[in-house]
Design an enzyme around this catalytic site. Structure first.
Site, short mmCIF file in Angstrom:
data_model
loop_
_atom_site.label_atom_id
_atom_site.label_comp_id
_atom_site.label_asym_id
_atom_site.label_seq_id
_atom_site.Cartn_x
_atom_site.Cartn_y
_atom_site.Cartn_z
N HIS A 141 0.64 -1.32 -0.22
CA HIS A 141 -0.27 0.29 -0.23
C HIS A 141 0.34 1.42 0.09
CE1 HIS A 141 -3.82 -2.92 0.38
NE2 HIS A 141 -2.44 -3.39 2.07
N SER A 262 14.31 19.96 -17.26
CA SER A 262 13.63 20.41 -16.71
C SER A 262 13.97 21.84 -17.83
CB SER A 262 13.37 20.69 -15.43
OG SER A 262 12.45 21.93 -15.23
#
Length: 439
Positions: A141, A262
């Protein structure tokens, strides 16, 4: 598929030149069988073998007028062969050529994909062996669960891709079928020997019942096999993407000299290769669905499948081929940070030993419910302190808390507690698992 995601070797299979070459082979092999049965003269076959040629531009020109690709092809070939061309396509229908050709192309493409899977398997194996005993936290999870090793993480993908390899080979055999059975598949104009000869020459098996087309359950199977491989590649890509997150940083994609992450932020190193694979896997699943839609054709034949396959045939195989090579480059160049794996293991001060404590308490005679409540209570206390602590170094570990509690010391003893708070039990069976996976 756009050039950005296309490797030349796979793209070559789907060029017009390759397709028309296979068409000419099918027509020639059919003529060979007819000559052998006395249905056409040897001179006609000789003329085809010596003189037959095609021109892609001329075929396209003819198709614009004729509105039929196979007739345009035959017309162009006839221009080079002359009188003997009347024996070409005798008793055949267009789907005999189109479907048999597609089977050849899909088997060729699948062979390249199988080669790509094998290459990726070898890369994963090498990295798995390298990090066989590199400890890291396992997550369920998205939450820290129990320790594992990075080698075991990779071994899982090796085993999964091995299963896909078996499925791919079976699907490849399933699609390796041809049909030269004439209109609606009754062999009314030619006996079954023509089909048998053509298929043998092409390395195919005759379709059991072809009607006028090869039945599309064959195609659905191969495209689903492609999508299944893509799903596992996506699964691997998502793991890399998670491990590269700044807060985790246990591994990251290769970042080459001169690469920019970026346009705005010079510090960025983004998992763009794995994100790319994740996106392409979505296309593979879409195309598998389209192949399933093609199964239900009207009666003995319609051509609703044709436009679909002109897209998904090249696009799916080119895409999967690209994905396999991209993920191999990611695995080969994957930068692994064992020190960060250890840092993350230490993040919860040994909370992951709770399950081992539970097991040992139950083995020592404590009811499971009582053991769970005792371990959970002390674990939750540690969780809460870790969440609010300004100086984590001052927070006592689970081991320190347990060893200070009379209940646990009385039930288990100091020696057993020392064994519990060790990674040894989590790596004890790694060798055996690796033997299962890598033989």
């Amino acid at each position: 598929m756009i050039p950005r995601y296309t490797r030349k070797e796979m793209a070559q299979i789907w060029t017009d030149e390759s397709r028309f070459k296979i068409w000419l082979e099918i027509e020639t092999y059919a003529l060979e069988a007819m000559v052998a049965k006395g249905l056409a003269p040897q001179s006609a076959l000789d003329a085809v073998i010596k003189q037959a040629k095609f021109d892609v531009a001329r075929i396209n020109e003819l198709e614009r007028e004729l509105k039929h690709d196979v007739i345009a092809f035959l017309t162009n070939v006839s221009e080079s062969v002359g009188e003997s061309s009347r024996y070409l396509h005798l008793g055949l229908t267009s789907s005999d050529v189109l479907d048999t050709c597609l089977s050849v192309q899909l088997t060729q493409a699948t062979d390249l994909i199988i080669t790509g899977v094998k290459a990726l398997l070898e890369s994963i194996k090498q990295r798995a062996l390298e990090h066989k005993l590199t400890p890291c936290i396992g997550r369920s999870h998205g939450i820290h669960a129990e320790p594992t090793t990075f080698g075991l993480k990779l071994a899982l993908y090796y085993a999964e891709l091995q299963r896909h390899l078996v499925r791919l080979k079976a699907a490849r055999e399933d699609i390796a079928v041809g049909a030269v059975s004439g209109p609606v598949g009754t062999f009314a104009h030619l006996g079954t020997y023509v089909e048998a000869h053509v298929c043998k020459r092409l390395g195919l098996k005759p379709e059991t019942v072809s009607t006028q087309v090869i039945q599309r359950d064959h195609h659905a199977r191969i495209f689903n096999a492609y999508a299944e491989v893509g799903a596992t590649l996506e699964k691997l890509a998502i793991e890399v993407r998670h491990l590269q997150r700044t807060e985790v940083r246990e591994a990251e994609e290769p970042f080459t000299v001169g690469q920019k992450g970026s346009s705005a932020m010079p510090h960025k190193r983004n998992p763009v290769l794995s994100e790319n694979v994740t996106g392409l896997a979505r296309l593979l699943r879409h195309w598998a669905g389209a192949a399933l839609e093609n199964v239900a054709l009207w009666h003995e034949r319609d051509i609703s499948h044709s436009s679909v396959e002109r897209v998904i045939g090249p696009d799916a195989t080119i895409t999967l081929d690209f994905m396999l090579h991209r993920m191999r480059s990611v695995i080969d160049g994957l930068v692994v940070y064992p020190e960060n794996m250890q840092r993350n293991l230490d993040l919860t001060k040994g909370l992951y030993y709770s399950a081992q404590l539970l097991v040992e308490l139950a083995a020592a005679g404590t009811s499971r419910d009582e053991a769970y409540r005792k371990v959970q209570a002390i674990s939750m206390q540690l969780w809460d302190e870790l969440s609010s602590a300004t100086e984590r170094s001052k927070v006592k570990s689970l081991a320190e808390r347990i060893q200070a509690e009379k209940f646990f010391v009385d039930k288990l003893g100091s020696e057993k507690l020392a064994q519990i708070f060790s990674l040894d039990s989590y790596t004890e069976y790694v060798d055996e698992i690796f033997r299962r996976v890598f033989n």
